[in-house]
Structures are given as structure tokens and as C-alpha cells.
Design an enzyme around this catalytic site. Sequence first.
Site, PDB file in Angstrom:
ATOM      1  N   ASN A   1      32.477  46.976  10.476  1.00  0.00           N
ATOM      2  CA  ASN A   1      31.936  45.822  11.191  1.00  0.00           C
ATOM      3  C   ASN A   1      32.434  44.495  10.630  1.00  0.00           C
ATOM      4  OD1 ASN A   1      30.606  47.667  12.754  1.00  0.00           O
ATOM      5  ND2 ASN A   1      28.664  47.477  11.688  1.00  0.00           N
ATOM      6  N   THR A   2      33.734  44.349  10.663  1.00  0.00           N
ATOM      7  CA  THR A   2      34.401  43.150  10.153  1.00  0.00           C
ATOM      8  C   THR A   2      35.719  42.977  10.881  1.00  0.00           C
ATOM      9  OG1 THR A   2      33.445  43.255   7.923  1.00  0.00           O
ATOM     10  CG2 THR A   2      35.544  42.140   8.135  1.00  0.00           C
TER      11      THR A   2
END
Length: 229
Positions: free
Chosen positions: A25-26
Site C-alpha cells: 500500500n505505497t
Amino acid sequence: MVRGSNILMDKDIQNDIQNNMLKSNTSLVGIVCKDGVIMAGDRRATAGTIIMNKDARKVIPVNDYLVVSWTGGVADAQLTHKVLAAELRLKELKTKSRPSVLEAANLITMMVYRNIRTPSMIPSIVGLLVAGVNEDGSTELYSIEPAGSIMKVSDYDANFSSGMPYILGLLERQYKKDLSVKEGVELAKECIKSSTQRDSGSGNGIDVFTITKEGIKHVVSEEIIAEYK
């Protein structure tokens, strides 16, 4: 028995990386230009499907000549950043000289390699992009994957961020070798915008840094605000 245990541990680590890193999640990106390096990232921090922080800065200067960006566990990344800053400063004081970008990247590599191979209930998993300017004015970009290997980047990379597929897909078509820093900034913005449109774990803001012989500059700091019409 010991040899078998080591093999089992390695398989567990490999499975953990395969199952989690693309869910990190980046969105990160590092771009090599003819006159410097660009590094950019989003600002969303998550815990599973919950957005925990909408202003998590993932591109962080270490000192006046080095900047890192990270993907993976927040605690691991924060500790790595603190230890790196301290170790580089100690090296400066001991040797009376400034470490090169490669020396700094190798230091991070050893830290990551050691941490992920230290038996723990919660393995340390963090991938990083490292960019900096050497004393002679040259700039370099390195990618350090979660298992601790290091690669010098000659064009672009997004490490193991969850936005990587969207970012690399865009760069495959739009990157060119003679890219200027000014052009690189705009391309980096488009990379982060593209990934945040499709990757649910990325969003809320964009930070872009330039790394040139003039030093490190935070040239873009934008908040992404949802509009309802």
C-alpha cells in the site's frame, strides 16, 4: 537439522515477501535524469483495508546529501531511517569525510539483510529507494529490495511498492534517457497520480524531491482531495 531449519526460514521469508510486499500500500518512484535524480511518493498509510494516516511522508531526507523512500512496515522504515542518520554521522566524525551515496546504500543493505534474517515473531520487511549527491556533484539512485540485495538504478524503479505495476507501465512508455530534472518532476507526478487512481492503498498526497549537484529540494508537496459532484 540446523540446515533444514535455515531452509524452512528462508522459505517462510520468501512467502512473506511474496504475500505482502505487493500489498504494501505505497507508491514510490525514482527516476534518473541527465542532470540529477527525482524521487516521489504518495502519503497514504494503511492497516489492512483501513486508512490510518492521510499525511504519511514516505520520501524523507536523511541529511543534506541523501534522501530515502520506503515501502513496507512503518516501524521498520522509521527505525531504519533513524539508525542510518546516526551511523552516517558517526562515520563522518570518525573518518573526517562524508560517506558516498554508494557507502550509504550499502550500509542500508546490511541493515535490511541482517534484520530480515534475525529470528523474530514479526519479521522486518522494508524496501527502499536511496538517492543522493556525492561530493564531486554526481548523483546516484539505488534500489534495496526487502531481502537486502542492492541494485544501482540507471533509469527508473518503484521498488516493491503496491503501485509498482502502474508506475512501471507508465514509465515503459514515457521515460527517455535524456530526461531533464524539470521533465522528470512532471513525469514523477504523473506516475504517482496514475497509481493512486488504481491502487487503493496509495493516495492522499504527492511529494517530489530533486537530487542534483545543487543539493536536495522538496519541489512538490500536494494534497490529493476527493471531489464530489
